[in-house]
Design an enzyme around this catalytic site. Sequence first.
Site, PDB file in Angstrom:
ATOM      1  CG  HIS A 187      -0.393   0.207   2.520  1.00 27.71           C
ATOM      2  ND1 HIS A 187      -0.071  -0.822   3.360  1.00 27.71           N
ATOM      3  CD2 HIS A 187      -0.072   1.341   3.190  1.00 27.71           C
ATOM      4  CE1 HIS A 187       0.414  -0.344   4.492  1.00 27.71           C
ATOM      5  NE2 HIS A 187       0.430   0.983   4.409  1.00 27.71           N
ATOM      6  CG  ASP A 219       0.150  -4.206   2.909  1.00 30.77           C
ATOM      7  OD1 ASP A 219       0.249  -3.549   1.851  1.00 30.77           O
ATOM      8  OD2 ASP A 219       0.223  -3.685   4.045  1.00 30.77           O
ATOM      9  CB  SER A 297       3.215   1.472   6.178  1.00 31.37           C
ATOM     10  OG  SER A 297       2.026   1.051   6.753  1.00 31.37           O
TER      11      SER A 297
END
Length: 450
Positions: A187, A219, A297
């Site tokens: 993402h 992911d 992230s």
Amino acid sequence: MSERDRGSDDWQPWDREPPSGPATEPVPAAEPQWAGAAGAEPTTELPAGPPPPPYQPISGSWGAPPVPPAASSAHPVSQPEPRPGRRGPGWGALVGVALATALVAGTTGGIVGGALADRGSGSSGGTSVAAPQPGAGATTRPRGSVANIAATALPSVVTLRVEGADGGATGSGWVYDDRGHVVTNNHVVAGAGDSTITVVLSNGKQVSGKVVGRDASYDLAVVRVEGADLAPLPVGSSSDVVVGDEVIAVGAPLGLDSTVTSGIVSALDRPVTPGQQDDQSFINAIQTDAAINPGNSGGPLLDMQGRVIGVNSAIARVPGTSLGGQSGNIGVGFAIPSDQVSTTVDQLISTGKAEHPIIGVYLDSSYDGEGVRVAEDGPNGDPAVNPGGPADEAGIEAGDVITAFEGRPVSDDGELVVKIRARRVGESVRLTIVRDGRERDVTMVLQGSE
């Protein structure tokens, strides 16, 4: 697992092709959310939190971070000797995937909504820039201390800046091998397309990178970095992690590069599904109370030997808050286990794609009893149990209720998908099913699907 039937509210295909969304609506108490970095508007797959004053970079210069003092060598002298740099697809491991329980997940991939100004000294015309060096803590602090591990790891952790059609995004990543492959979240780079990604090193230098492979379901993504000779981080085995282990998170929360936080492992095998219906991810997560915020992230979660045991991917969001109302860390963060990371990343480096294990059934999302029920019919008249698939070969039929996976109860569709995705293609698994009031165990060999 085949694509879900978007026109049906009664069931969704969970196990033919990699699913693009959950079979059921997100549980109110556990809405998965990607945590974008400060100031971003939510994108289709990356709902972001509000600008966290006063650190919101809106415009102007980012301001380069201080360059860590150089240690006596390019590698830590007081850290346990890391494994030799990986030169390609390396050791495999079990892959973890999961669905949201009564938790609220929110991604930690950073999205930055203003203009991203240049900072630091960038690489020019293919000229290689100097790699960052470990900081003073690598030699002046005891081996195994947070300061020692952080100083040693920071030169191998980068910030990724992505410019896409929906604006700019920023997240974190870490060096996987000595060929310049950097691991991050899908993402974080989903909006990059074929565009060049700006990779900011811990000393403020900038180099370019390109996505070589990514997978929304896990992911995970791999970016190839050009123009810098970076040292890889050693990778540990997440199967050795236990609740209570101390951990360190490294990344660029809120656009603040080279940030280090610490905590413990709060829980294991926590099913989490951040993302949106058309781009869902399934994480069999390591839960941690180490502060993880928008922008973390893709960054590493380290053990106290400085090894990567997870990739930070999601944070909890208070139930009832809007997707744009994410305020940041509340002490519940989630990381993709390193065993899954290694298997998937090696596949992405080799082929640009990842393979997902499946059993070949459609599940009835309208069922609210104990366990998970196989649908009576699939979409477009397809059978609910794929002929010749693992479930069919094991004798599973439409209407059967699956109550346990490898002896552990399953309570909803997504949890079953998570448990299946946590295994490897070709592995044998045992399911407990109930038919006509009678319970029995069946064994099957997982097939693969992209």
